[in-house]
Scaffold this motif. Structure first.
Motif, short mmCIF file in Angstrom:
data_model
loop_
_atom_site.label_atom_id
_atom_site.label_comp_id
_atom_site.label_asym_id
_atom_site.label_seq_id
_atom_site.Cartn_x
_atom_site.Cartn_y
_atom_site.Cartn_z
N ARG A 1 31.08 45.93 46.64
CA ARG A 1 32.23 46.08 47.54
C ARG A 1 33.27 44.98 47.32
NH1 ARG A 1 28.81 46.72 52.55
NH2 ARG A 1 28.22 48.90 52.48
N PHE A 2 32.81 43.74 47.18
CA PHE A 2 33.72 42.61 46.95
C PHE A 2 34.55 42.85 45.68
CE2 PHE A 2 34.39 38.63 44.58
CZ PHE A 2 35.27 37.99 45.44
N VAL A 3 33.90 43.21 44.61
CA VAL A 3 34.61 43.42 43.34
C VAL A 3 35.56 44.61 43.47
CG1 VAL A 3 34.32 44.04 40.90
CG2 VAL A 3 32.79 42.34 41.96
N ALA A 4 35.09 45.69 44.04
CA ALA A 4 35.94 46.88 44.17
C ALA A 4 37.17 46.62 45.03
CB ALA A 4 35.13 48.03 44.75
N ARG A 5 36.99 46.00 46.16
CA ARG A 5 38.11 45.76 47.08
C ARG A 5 39.14 44.78 46.52
NH1 ARG A 5 34.47 45.28 52.53
NH2 ARG A 5 34.27 47.51 52.89
N ASN A 6 38.69 43.83 45.74
CA ASN A 6 39.58 42.77 45.29
C ASN A 6 40.12 42.93 43.87
OD1 ASN A 6 39.64 40.70 47.54
ND2 ASN A 6 37.45 41.10 47.32
N TYR A 7 39.42 43.69 43.01
CA TYR A 7 39.80 43.66 41.60
C TYR A 7 39.92 45.03 40.92
CZ TYR A 7 38.64 38.80 42.38
OH TYR A 7 38.59 37.52 42.89
N TYR A 8 39.50 46.11 41.54
CA TYR A 8 39.54 47.40 40.87
C TYR A 8 40.96 47.86 40.52
CZ TYR A 8 34.65 48.92 40.80
OH TYR A 8 33.32 49.08 40.51
N LYS A 9 41.94 47.46 41.29
CA LYS A 9 43.32 47.88 41.00
C LYS A 9 44.01 46.97 40.00
CE LYS A 9 43.91 50.27 45.37
NZ LYS A 9 44.63 50.32 46.64
N SER A 10 43.33 45.94 39.54
CA SER A 10 43.89 44.98 38.58
C SER A 10 43.70 45.48 37.16
CB SER A 10 43.17 43.63 38.71
OG SER A 10 43.24 43.14 40.02
N ASN A 11 44.40 44.86 36.22
CA ASN A 11 44.13 45.09 34.81
C ASN A 11 42.83 44.36 34.51
OD1 ASN A 11 43.99 45.19 32.05
ND2 ASN A 11 46.13 44.62 31.72
N ARG A 12 41.74 45.08 34.51
CA ARG A 12 40.40 44.49 34.50
C ARG A 12 40.13 43.53 33.35
NH1 ARG A 12 36.54 49.40 36.74
NH2 ARG A 12 37.95 49.98 38.43
N GLU A 13 40.62 43.83 32.18
CA GLU A 13 40.33 42.95 31.05
C GLU A 13 41.00 41.58 31.18
OE1 GLU A 13 43.61 44.62 27.87
OE2 GLU A 13 41.64 45.54 27.98
N ASN A 14 41.98 41.47 32.08
CA ASN A 14 42.64 40.18 32.32
C ASN A 14 42.04 39.41 33.49
OD1 ASN A 14 44.43 40.60 30.21
ND2 ASN A 14 45.89 41.66 31.51
N VAL A 15 41.10 40.00 34.20
CA VAL A 15 40.47 39.36 35.35
C VAL A 15 39.19 38.66 34.89
CG1 VAL A 15 39.40 39.74 37.61
CG2 VAL A 15 41.43 41.06 36.96
N LYS A 16 39.14 37.35 35.09
CA LYS A 16 37.97 36.56 34.71
C LYS A 16 37.08 36.38 35.93
CE LYS A 16 40.38 33.90 31.20
NZ LYS A 16 40.89 32.56 30.86
N LEU A 17 35.85 36.90 35.83
CA LEU A 17 34.88 36.78 36.91
C LEU A 17 33.67 35.99 36.44
CD1 LEU A 17 35.00 40.39 38.41
CD2 LEU A 17 36.19 38.35 39.21
#
Length: 188
Positions: free
Chosen positions: A27-43
């Motif tokens: 849920r945390f990942v989906a709510r905060n990062y799913y709408k982002s350009n995923r390959e640019n998001v460092k987790l």
């Protein structure tokens, strides 16, 4: 200062541990990062163990990192990533001295790691998290146990509501466990 409890090396050597992330992490990942350009998001899978969270976020296309103090856990995580054709940068490291640049991560996911330390070490761990997290980045943390948790008061008393080698409950034989008060959580 070393924060990693060597008991976790034994745990990861003797048993399978943590194949899938908990629903709250998803849920945390989906709510905060799913709408982002995923390959640019460092987790960062903070204290990744055998890589349950790292596997999930890598599979979802994020730029994935993970560390753990257990060499065995990291080896198991790397094998899984290879077998399932996903990529994550996984290393052996200690939470009290992270080998990442300042403001490197967009998000950090702590699946029950911070609690596994003495209260005196936790502020240093949180400072490291703050250091490597980008301004505006987010942290998700689970495992802030309290005195009502089964096993509290068993095992070796290390002081300040911290015990090692609990003899009861789900945290039995899992190294160091700090049991938080509400005031400690607010202060930290």
């Amino acid at each position: 200062m070393k924060t990693f409890d060597d008991m976790w090396e034994q745990v990861h050597s003797e048993m399978e541990w943590g194949k899938y992330p908990c629903e709250e992490v998803i849920r945390f990942v989906a709510r905060n990062y799913y709408k982002s350009n995923r390959e640019n998001v460092k987790l960062l899978d903070f204290g990744c163990g055998t890589g349950a969270v790292a596997w999930y976020v890598a599979r979802e296309g994020f730029n994935t990192y993970g560390f753990d103090g257990s060499e065995t856990a990291i080896k198991k995580a790397k094998v899984r990533m290879k077998e399932e054709h996903v990529s994550a940068d996984l290393i052996v490291a200690d939470a009290g001295k992270l080998p990442y640049d300042d403001e490197f991560f967009d998000g950090i996911i702590d699946s029950a790691v911070i609690y596994a330390n003495k209260i005196e070490q936790i502020p240093d761990i949180l400072k490291e998290i703050h250091r490597v997290l980008k301004n505006g980045g987010k942290i998700f943390s689970t495992g802030l146990f309290n005195k009502e948790t089964t096993g509290f008061g068993t095992g070796e008393d290390l002081g300040n509501n911290t015990y090692r080698e609990l003899t009861e409950g789900a945290l039995a034989h899992r190294g160091t466990v700090h049991f938080f008060t509400v005031d400690e959580v607010k202060t930290l």
